[in-house]
Motif scaffolding. Structure first.
Motif, PDB file in Angstrom:
ATOM      1  N   GLY A 115       0.801  -1.226   0.000  1.00 20.63           N
ATOM      2  CA  GLY A 115       0.000   0.000   0.000  1.00 20.63           C
ATOM      3  C   GLY A 115       0.832   1.275   0.000  1.00 20.63           C
ATOM      4  N   LEU A 116       1.987   1.248  -0.650  1.00 18.63           N
ATOM      5  CA  LEU A 116       2.890   2.406  -0.638  1.00 18.63           C
ATOM      6  C   LEU A 116       2.634   3.371  -1.787  1.00 18.63           C
ATOM      7  CD1 LEU A 116       6.238   0.531   0.189  1.00 18.63           C
ATOM      8  CD2 LEU A 116       4.691   1.711   1.771  1.00 18.63           C
ATOM      9  N   LEU A 117       1.749   2.996  -2.706  1.00 18.34           N
ATOM     10  CA  LEU A 117       1.516   3.834  -3.883  1.00 18.34           C
ATOM     11  C   LEU A 117       0.227   4.642  -3.784  1.00 18.34           C
ATOM     12  CD1 LEU A 117       2.599   1.381  -6.752  1.00 18.34           C
ATOM     13  CD2 LEU A 117       3.966   3.069  -5.515  1.00 18.34           C
ATOM     14  N   LYS A 118      -0.352   4.745  -2.593  1.00 11.13           N
ATOM     15  CA  LYS A 118      -1.586   5.528  -2.427  1.00 11.13           C
ATOM     16  C   LYS A 118      -1.300   7.004  -2.690  1.00 11.13           C
ATOM     17  CE  LYS A 118      -3.560   2.357   0.987  1.00 11.13           C
ATOM     18  NZ  LYS A 118      -4.016   2.194   2.395  1.00 11.13           N
ATOM     19  N   GLY A 119      -2.164   7.611  -3.475  1.00 14.55           N
ATOM     20  CA  GLY A 119      -1.995   9.025  -3.789  1.00 14.55           C
ATOM     21  C   GLY A 119      -1.092   9.281  -4.969  1.00 14.55           C
ATOM     22  N   LEU A 120      -0.477   8.232  -5.506  1.00 19.76           N
ATOM     23  CA  LEU A 120       0.399   8.407  -6.659  1.00 19.76           C
ATOM     24  C   LEU A 120      -0.444   8.484  -7.923  1.00 19.76           C
ATOM     25  CD1 LEU A 120       3.382   8.409  -7.728  1.00 19.76           C
ATOM     26  CD2 LEU A 120       3.098   5.951  -8.064  1.00 19.76           C
ATOM     27  N   LYS A 121      -0.118   9.448  -8.779  1.00 19.17           N
ATOM     28  CA  LYS A 121      -0.830   9.564 -10.039  1.00 19.17           C
ATOM     29  C   LYS A 121      -0.441   8.395 -10.933  1.00 19.17           C
ATOM     30  CE  LYS A 121      -1.874  12.795 -13.761  1.00 19.17           C
ATOM     31  NZ  LYS A 121      -1.599  14.133 -14.349  1.00 19.17           N
ATOM     32  N   GLY A 122      -1.408   7.578 -11.283  1.00 20.70           N
ATOM     33  CA  GLY A 122      -1.106   6.353 -12.014  1.00 20.70           C
ATOM     34  C   GLY A 122      -0.972   5.196 -11.041  1.00 20.70           C
ATOM     35  N   SER A 123      -1.175   3.995 -11.537  1.00 16.65           N
ATOM     36  CA  SER A 123      -1.197   2.834 -10.652  1.00 16.65           C
ATOM     37  C   SER A 123       0.181   2.264 -10.380  1.00 16.65           C
ATOM     38  CB  SER A 123      -2.084   1.739 -11.270  1.00 16.65           C
ATOM     39  OG  SER A 123      -1.586   1.386 -12.560  1.00 16.65           O
ATOM     40  N   ASN A 124       1.177   2.583 -11.213  1.00 16.86           N
ATOM     41  CA  ASN A 124       2.505   2.004 -11.081  1.00 16.86           C
ATOM     42  C   ASN A 124       3.596   3.061 -11.221  1.00 16.86           C
ATOM     43  OD1 ASN A 124       1.926  -0.773 -10.692  1.00 16.86           O
ATOM     44  ND2 ASN A 124       1.434  -0.970 -12.860  1.00 16.86           N
ATOM     45  N   LEU A 125       4.748   2.727 -10.685  1.00 11.95           N
ATOM     46  CA  LEU A 125       5.944   3.536 -10.902  1.00 11.95           C
ATOM     47  C   LEU A 125       6.568   3.143 -12.234  1.00 11.95           C
ATOM     48  CD1 LEU A 125       7.420   3.093  -7.327  1.00 11.95           C
ATOM     49  CD2 LEU A 125       6.669   5.284  -8.277  1.00 11.95           C
ATOM     50  N   SER A 126       7.152   4.105 -12.922  1.00 16.14           N
ATOM     51  CA  SER A 126       7.824   3.781 -14.177  1.00 16.14           C
ATOM     52  C   SER A 126       9.209   3.210 -13.893  1.00 16.14           C
ATOM     53  CB  SER A 126       7.945   5.034 -15.052  1.00 16.14           C
ATOM     54  OG  SER A 126       8.898   5.933 -14.500  1.00 16.14           O
ATOM     55  N   GLY A 127       9.758   2.522 -14.876  1.00 19.00           N
ATOM     56  CA  GLY A 127      11.089   1.960 -14.719  1.00 19.00           C
ATOM     57  C   GLY A 127      12.144   3.025 -14.497  1.00 19.00           C
ATOM     58  N   ASP A 128      12.003   4.172 -15.175  1.00 23.16           N
ATOM     59  CA  ASP A 128      12.974   5.261 -15.007  1.00 23.16           C
ATOM     60  C   ASP A 128      12.967   5.785 -13.575  1.00 23.16           C
ATOM     61  OD1 ASP A 128      13.784   5.128 -17.637  1.00 23.16           O
ATOM     62  OD2 ASP A 128      12.318   6.611 -18.329  1.00 23.16           O
ATOM     63  N   ASP A 129      11.782   5.881 -12.976  1.00 26.21           N
ATOM     64  CA  ASP A 129      11.693   6.375 -11.601  1.00 26.21           C
ATOM     65  C   ASP A 129      12.329   5.393 -10.622  1.00 26.21           C
ATOM     66  OD1 ASP A 129      10.314   8.620 -12.472  1.00 26.21           O
ATOM     67  OD2 ASP A 129       8.377   7.625 -12.304  1.00 26.21           O
ATOM     68  N   ILE A 130      12.101   4.099 -10.827  1.00 23.04           N
ATOM     69  CA  ILE A 130      12.662   3.091  -9.934  1.00 23.04           C
ATOM     70  C   ILE A 130      14.176   3.039 -10.052  1.00 23.04           C
ATOM     71  CG2 ILE A 130      12.771   0.599  -9.491  1.00 23.04           C
ATOM     72  CD1 ILE A 130       9.799   0.485 -10.282  1.00 23.04           C
ATOM     73  N   ALA A 159      10.817  10.682  -7.323  1.00 20.50           N
ATOM     74  CA  ALA A 159      11.262  10.855  -8.709  1.00 20.50           C
ATOM     75  C   ALA A 159      10.071  10.967  -9.648  1.00 20.50           C
ATOM     76  CB  ALA A 159      12.150   9.674  -9.123  1.00 20.50           C
ATOM     77  N   SER A 160       9.024  10.167  -9.387  1.00 18.00           N
ATOM     78  CA  SER A 160       7.822  10.227 -10.209  1.00 18.00           C
ATOM     79  C   SER A 160       7.119  11.567 -10.066  1.00 18.00           C
ATOM     80  CB  SER A 160       6.874   9.090  -9.808  1.00 18.00           C
ATOM     81  OG  SER A 160       5.664   9.166 -10.522  1.00 18.00           O
ATOM     82  N   GLN A 161       7.045  12.075  -8.841  1.00 18.96           N
ATOM     83  CA  GLN A 161       6.400  13.369  -8.614  1.00 18.96           C
ATOM     84  C   GLN A 161       7.168  14.498  -9.277  1.00 18.96           C
ATOM     85  OE1 GLN A 161       6.363  13.199  -4.346  1.00 18.96           O
ATOM     86  NE2 GLN A 161       4.344  12.219  -4.242  1.00 18.96           N
ATOM     87  N   VAL A 162       8.489  14.458  -9.194  1.00 17.22           N
ATOM     88  CA  VAL A 162       9.318  15.490  -9.834  1.00 17.22           C
ATOM     89  C   VAL A 162       9.151  15.435 -11.348  1.00 17.22           C
ATOM     90  CG1 VAL A 162      11.700  16.180 -10.314  1.00 17.22           C
ATOM     91  CG2 VAL A 162      11.010  15.630  -7.984  1.00 17.22           C
ATOM     92  N   ARG A 163       9.119  14.231 -11.898  1.00 11.93           N
ATOM     93  CA  ARG A 163       8.972  14.078 -13.340  1.00 11.93           C
ATOM     94  C   ARG A 163       7.608  14.598 -13.806  1.00 11.93           C
ATOM     95  NH1 ARG A 163      12.141  10.674 -16.096  1.00 11.93           N
ATOM     96  NH2 ARG A 163      12.576   9.496 -14.185  1.00 11.93           N
ATOM     97  N   ASP A 164       6.574  14.322 -13.015  1.00 12.31           N
ATOM     98  CA  ASP A 164       5.236  14.784 -13.375  1.00 12.31           C
ATOM     99  C   ASP A 164       5.148  16.307 -13.295  1.00 12.31           C
ATOM    100  OD1 ASP A 164       2.423  14.180 -14.006  1.00 12.31           O
ATOM    101  OD2 ASP A 164       2.025  14.971 -12.003  1.00 12.31           O
TER     102      ASP A 164
END
Length: 267
Positions: free
Chosen positions: A160-175, A238-243
């Protein structure tokens, strides 16, 4: 003795000795190496250091007797984990001990991977096949990236660590932001895209790397929950910064499109 691949003299018995091993003396042929026959101590140092990392416990001594008695001695009992530590020497790691695992598939492909995240924003992945550096990656790099992306996302969703994240998954670049990894494969009959061996194209290597990383990475994430949350949190940031950067670019582009139009200012 050989010249241009052909034997000049047969094998000769020289003397008795209690030592074992093989000594090879190589002298470059001016008719083949036309451009530059000078050996670079720096280039040899980098390559022999790599070989020592890739072959755990092997000692390699490099001596330059041309001008000064330059000497470099390499021996790393930590193998590619020590390689990752070396690559991360000027960075701050997210977890102190690199993740390391090795496994041999049913096809005879031996996979060894070591990885560690740091606080930087670059992805650094070194890929090797039979100790040969593959600068353009290949099937082992594809298997590594796909497996890492899916494994981390699966863990983050279950926890449950992805709550509030835009989109259901993290991208490979972010990981992979801030990751340093070494992927070393021993392949019985490797196939490359060119003579320079810059890219591995052996199809059996990708599933071997994928399965090895998936199982070992899942175990590590479950056994190290605190470190796992740090890794996932870094990827979320990283995902939030990219968005945010994408939205800022879109805003500038829309503003530029309106400014360049011939519409009246009031409109």
């Amino acid at each position: 003795e050989y010249c241009k691949g052909d034997p000049i003299t047969p094998l000769e018995r020289v003397s008795d000795s209690d030592e074992t091993g093989t000594k090879i003396r190589f002298i470059p042929d001016n008719s083949i190496f036309e451009e530059n026959n000078e050996f670079s101590f720096e280039v040899l140092t980098q390559r022999l250091r790599e070989l020592s990392f890739l072959n755990r416990g092997v000692a390699i001594n490099l001596i330059d007797e041309r001008e000064a008695d330059l000497r470099q001695n390499f021996k790393f009992d930590g193998g590619i984990s020590a390689f990752v530590d070396y690559l991360n020497r000027n960075k701050t790691p997210v977890h102190q001990v690199p993740i390391h695992f090795t496994k041999t598939s049913s096809d005879g492909v031996e996979v060894e991977i070591s990885l560690q995240w740091n606080d930087s924003y670059q992805e650094t992945v070194y890929c090797y096949t039979n100790n040969i550096r593959n600068r353009d990656g290949g099937t082992h790099l594809a298997g590594f990236r796909d497996s890492l992306t899916r494994t981390v996302n699966t863990y983050a969703q279950k926890e449950g660590l992805l709550k509030g994240l835009k989109g259901s998954n993290l991208s490979g670049d972010d990981i992979r932001e801030g990751i340093v990894a070494v992927v070393s494969c021993k392949v019985p009959d490797p196939k490359f895209s060119s003579q320079t061996k810059d890219k591995l194209v052996s199809s059996e290597v990708k599933p071997a790397v994928y399965a090895t990383l998936a199982q070992a990475m899942t175990d590590w994430l479950l056994e190290q929950p605190a470190m796992a949350k740090e890794v996932v949190s870094k990827a979320i940031r990283a995902s939030q910064v990219r968005d945010a950067a994408r939205r800022a670019r879109d805003l500038v582009r829309r503003k530029g499109a309106l400014d360049s139009s011939a519409l009246p200012g009031k409109l």
